[in-house]
Design a protein around this motif. Sequence first.
Motif, short mmCIF file in Angstrom:
data_model
loop_
_atom_site.label_atom_id
_atom_site.label_comp_id
_atom_site.label_asym_id
_atom_site.label_seq_id
_atom_site.Cartn_x
_atom_site.Cartn_y
_atom_site.Cartn_z
N GLU A 88 -65.28 -20.09 14.98
CA GLU A 88 -64.61 -20.39 13.70
C GLU A 88 -63.34 -19.56 13.54
O GLU A 88 -62.29 -20.08 13.13
N ARG A 89 -63.41 -18.26 13.87
CA ARG A 89 -62.23 -17.40 13.75
C ARG A 89 -61.14 -17.83 14.72
O ARG A 89 -59.96 -17.89 14.36
N ALA A 90 -61.52 -18.17 15.95
CA ALA A 90 -60.53 -18.62 16.94
C ALA A 90 -59.85 -19.89 16.46
O ALA A 90 -58.62 -20.04 16.57
N LYS A 91 -60.63 -20.82 15.91
CA LYS A 91 -60.06 -22.08 15.44
C LYS A 91 -59.10 -21.85 14.28
O LYS A 91 -58.01 -22.44 14.24
N LEU B 224 -55.83 -20.36 15.57
CA LEU B 224 -55.06 -21.38 16.27
C LEU B 224 -54.37 -22.33 15.29
O LEU B 224 -53.22 -22.71 15.48
N HIS B 225 -55.05 -22.70 14.21
CA HIS B 225 -54.45 -23.58 13.22
C HIS B 225 -53.24 -22.91 12.57
O HIS B 225 -52.22 -23.56 12.32
N ILE B 226 -53.36 -21.62 12.29
CA ILE B 226 -52.23 -20.88 11.71
C ILE B 226 -51.03 -20.92 12.66
O ILE B 226 -49.88 -21.00 12.22
N ASN B 227 -51.31 -20.88 13.96
CA ASN B 227 -50.25 -20.81 14.96
C ASN B 227 -50.00 -22.16 15.65
O ASN B 227 -49.56 -22.20 16.79
N MET C 21 -61.27 -17.67 22.42
CA MET C 21 -62.55 -16.98 22.23
C MET C 21 -62.77 -15.96 23.35
O MET C 21 -63.18 -14.82 23.10
N ASN C 22 -62.48 -16.37 24.58
CA ASN C 22 -62.65 -15.47 25.72
C ASN C 22 -61.59 -14.38 25.77
O ASN C 22 -61.89 -13.22 26.05
N ALA C 23 -60.34 -14.75 25.47
CA ALA C 23 -59.24 -13.80 25.58
C ALA C 23 -59.30 -12.71 24.52
O ALA C 23 -58.92 -11.56 24.78
N ALA C 24 -59.79 -13.06 23.32
CA ALA C 24 -59.76 -12.10 22.22
C ALA C 24 -61.15 -11.74 21.71
O ALA C 24 -61.27 -11.02 20.71
N GLU C 25 -62.19 -12.23 22.38
CA GLU C 25 -63.58 -11.96 22.00
C GLU C 25 -63.82 -12.32 20.53
O GLU C 25 -64.25 -11.49 19.71
N LEU C 26 -63.53 -13.58 20.20
CA LEU C 26 -63.70 -14.08 18.85
C LEU C 26 -64.82 -15.10 18.80
O LEU C 26 -65.14 -15.72 19.81
N ASP C 27 -65.38 -15.31 17.59
CA ASP C 27 -66.31 -16.42 17.45
C ASP C 27 -65.50 -17.71 17.28
O ASP C 27 -64.28 -17.68 17.06
N PRO D 22 -52.49 -27.28 25.00
CA PRO D 22 -53.85 -27.71 25.35
C PRO D 22 -54.52 -28.46 24.22
O PRO D 22 -54.11 -28.34 23.05
N ALA D 23 -55.54 -29.23 24.55
CA ALA D 23 -56.38 -29.84 23.52
C ALA D 23 -57.05 -28.72 22.72
O ALA D 23 -57.26 -27.61 23.23
N GLU D 24 -57.39 -29.01 21.49
CA GLU D 24 -57.92 -27.95 20.62
C GLU D 24 -59.16 -27.28 21.21
O GLU D 24 -59.27 -26.05 21.19
N ALA D 25 -60.09 -28.06 21.73
CA ALA D 25 -61.32 -27.47 22.27
C ALA D 25 -61.02 -26.50 23.40
O ALA D 25 -61.62 -25.42 23.49
N GLU D 26 -60.08 -26.87 24.26
CA GLU D 26 -59.71 -26.00 25.38
C GLU D 26 -59.02 -24.74 24.88
O GLU D 26 -59.30 -23.63 25.37
N ALA D 27 -58.15 -24.88 23.88
CA ALA D 27 -57.44 -23.72 23.32
C ALA D 27 -58.42 -22.78 22.62
O ALA D 27 -58.32 -21.55 22.75
N VAL D 28 -59.36 -23.34 21.87
CA VAL D 28 -60.36 -22.51 21.17
C VAL D 28 -61.19 -21.73 22.17
O VAL D 28 -61.41 -20.52 22.03
#
Length: 331
Positions: free
Chosen positions: A189-192, A195-198, A181-187, A171-177
């Motif tokens: 910045e943390r979600a982004k 995702l960058h790590i992975n 955020m919804n799947a793991a209840e993250l803010d 997915p595009a980054e915005a869609e993945a973030v």
Amino acid sequence: MSELVTAHPWFNDRFQHLTQLHQANRLPHALLLHGMPGIGKADFAQSFAHYLLCQQPENNRACGHCKPCELNMAGSHPDLYLLEPEEQGKQLKVDQVRALNEFIYSTAQQGGYRVVVLNPADSMNIASANALLKMLEEPGGDTLILLITSKIGQLLPTIKSRCQHVECHPPAEAEAVSWLMNAAELDEERAKNILHINLGAPMEALAYINNGLNEQRAQLVRGLADILKQRRTALEVAQAWSKLNIELILSWFYSLLIDAARGALCESSEFIRQDDARNMINAVAKKTNPVRIFKLADKVHEERKAILLRQNPNKQLLLECILLEWAALLN
């Protein structure tokens, strides 16, 4: 009873294309879903299988309330066959593939399609792949074989040539973030950052969170920094890392090196995406020729590939070699 698996929204176009083929009676008997790991290809395959087996699909999705859907939610649909290695990371045995024969050439118990989901397809060796070939060449009527892989290069050409390919993009980054955020209840910045790590793979990012991989990641970054600052030797760090998941460590190391090479080529830290190691990566990018960084990245990639191909290298020696080269980058 669990819910039906749903294909992720970034696969909507691919999913719609397959439903249109089905409605036009042009669906092939074998589909090969391939793309980078961790983007939800298995969910895509299961969701499409549920759609095919549903008696009254709605909006090109399984309805969720007919008898076949109830059977799928219970994990007991007689016309859906999930084929995978007996243990994760092991090869798919030829006897497991041969056992498909009875299913493939029998009559569907619910009167519709019979669907096989083979995951991962790259777990087949030559014998099990050859056992599958005849079924791919002469499947029964109203039969679909869905093969899933993140390593398409490891499949036999004869397997690839008998399937219609469905390339699955991340997915595009915005869609993945947003999804993470919804799947793991993250803010955000943390979600982004995760995702960058992975490498932008949402399912890998979610597994990173659920499996508590923060500490392993911290050990990677700490070890690399300690070597550069001469707090520990490459041999000491290699010994500490040898107790970790080597495949995962090499994957992270490779992505850090690619970030460093990108920063060196562009002469800017703007292109460094992994915030937990930004200062270290930036230092390497500023002081090292990008050719040297790419050379080490290639070595790390080859060593990781050797492990993925089930070769059994000396892990301690492997890590010592690549970490000695890491230490030499700033010399």
